[in-house]
Write an enzyme that holds these catalytic residues in place. Structure first.
Site, PDB file in Angstrom:
ATOM      1  N   LYS A  71      34.008  -9.653  -4.917  1.00  0.00           N
ATOM      2  CA  LYS A  71      34.812 -10.328  -3.887  1.00  0.00           C
ATOM      3  C   LYS A  71      34.151 -10.062  -2.744  1.00  0.00           C
ATOM      4  CE  LYS A  71      37.922 -12.971  -6.429  1.00  0.00           C
ATOM      5  NZ  LYS A  71      38.633 -14.332  -5.845  1.00  0.00           N
ATOM      6  N   ASP A 116      45.134 -11.813  -5.883  1.00  0.00           N
ATOM      7  CA  ASP A 116      45.680 -11.396  -7.190  1.00  0.00           C
ATOM      8  C   ASP A 116      44.920 -10.098  -7.680  1.00  0.00           C
ATOM      9  OD1 ASP A 116      43.402 -12.773  -7.485  1.00  0.00           O
ATOM     10  OD2 ASP A 116      44.388 -14.586  -8.306  1.00  0.00           O
TER      11      ASP A 116
END
Length: 368
Positions: A71, A116
């Site tokens: 990410k 999340d």
């Protein structure tokens, strides 16, 4: 909404409609970050034999730029582009992260993200590297270890009473209602907010470039995890032009892309969204990613928690430590290989997108 593991052939697939991949300069930017190096590409002949294909290679994203997932690639590029634009500068005139940090010396900004797990931690890391603050909003079912990891980056964390989608809405409202010092770095889009999540997608293209350098021949099949679809869009844009078939994988408990493709339009799925694949527990595809998902996915699989655990064990057997979301791509192949048209000549790429998210849970699942 199904609760059973299924696979669905996409009747809307049209590779000719897939949009081009990332622009120039992103890989050079990533190379300028501290400790950049390509992540390993693991040859896994045991998995190839199990699937009946010519080869399986696993891109291991368990350690990327000091973070436990891929990410940071999207978050870093999106943060960089957003803040350079905020300063009214051209991206070519700012030479890397240290230069941007110096330009921000007299600014007090708060980077905001809903997450999340790994995206929010990556945004928090970018804020710390740039000498700024971060405020990360998380859904109520976020495991404590992930929250503490985000706080460990120096960010403040707000637990939203609801799902990831409600955390996204809360982050957007925070930016709208607060001063101009709050900057939202989201990996999903909404009406009027598309530039930043577009840069997140672009940032993931570095994985594509690395894989094509690491392999003698491009893969013929690529399986990609899907939450809101940003990562999948990057893989579609990067690998469809090479001729690869793209398979998407998501939890049965959050199969928003599968249900949207069934409907032929973006839809929201309801319910608890409480799969162990926490990074994929999203109820609505990103509108920005949606056209690429609709055009570029040949099949979509919805996999169960048991499927994910099976894939975690299979990856551990070939030396890859993968978390639940990280194993979701392989889970689709193991659960549905015969329905996906895999052949003995296929060269398969699996991306393990994260390392172990909870070490005790990981050891229990893989039997260590």
């Amino acid at each position: 909404m199904t609760t059973e593991s299924i696979v669905f052939a996409n009747p809307h697939a049209d590779p000719a409609l897939v949009r081009p991949g990332a622009a120039d300069g992103i890989r050079a930017f990533h190379r300028s970050l501290p400790d950049y190096e390509p992540t390993p590409l693991v040859d896994a002949p045991a998995l190839a034999r199990r699937l009946g294909v010519a080869s399986v290679h696993v891109k291991d994203e368990s350690s990327r730029l000091g973070m436990p997932s891929f990410k940071i690639l999207g978050a870093s590029w999106a943060t960089y582009r957003t803040l350079v634009d905020r300063l009214g500068l051209d991206v070519d005139d700012v030479k890397g992260l240290p230069a941007l940090a110096e330009l921000l010396d007299d600014h007090t900004l708060t980077l905001v993200a809903a997450t999340d797990g790994n995206h929010g931690r990556a945004v928090a890391r970018m804020a710390r590297l740039l000498g700024q603050s971060a405020h990360i909003l998380v859904p109520q079912d976020m495991v404590a270890e992930r929250i503490e990891a985000i706080r460990g980056e120096g960010a403040s964390v707000t637990v939203v009473d609801g799902t990831y989608d409600e955390a996204v809405a809360a982050s957007a409202a925070l930016a709208d209602e607060s001063s101009g010092d709050h900057v939202v770095i989201s990996d999903t889009s909404w009406e009027g907010y598309v530039a930043v999540p577009g840069w997140v997608i672009d940032g993931y293209h570095t994985i594509v470039e690395e894989v094509l350098e690491q392999l003698a021949e491009p893969p013929t099949v690529v399986v990609t995890q899907m939450g809101v679809g940003a990562f999948a869009a990057a893989m579609i844009r990067g690998f469809v032009p090479t001729g690869a078939r793209i398979i998407g994988s998501e939890p049965t408990k959050a199969a928003c892309v599968l249900e949207s493709i069934r409907a032929g339009e973006c839809v929201q799925v309801d319910g608890a969204l409480d799969s162990i694949m926490a990074g994929l527990n999203c109820g609505t595809p990103s509108p920005l990613a949606w056209p690429d998902l609709l055009a570029g996915l040949g099949h979509v699989a919805a996999v169960t928690d048991d499927d994910a655990e099976d894939a975690m064990r299979a990856l551990a057997d070939v030396g890859v430590v993968s978390g639940e979301s990280g194993a979701a791509g392989l889970a689709a192949l193991l659960a549905h290989g015969s329905q996906l048209g895999l052949t003995g000549t296929d060269r398969v790429l699996v991306v393990s997108t994260e390392g172990a998210t909870d070490r005790a849970a990981y050891d229990r699942i893989v039997g260590r």
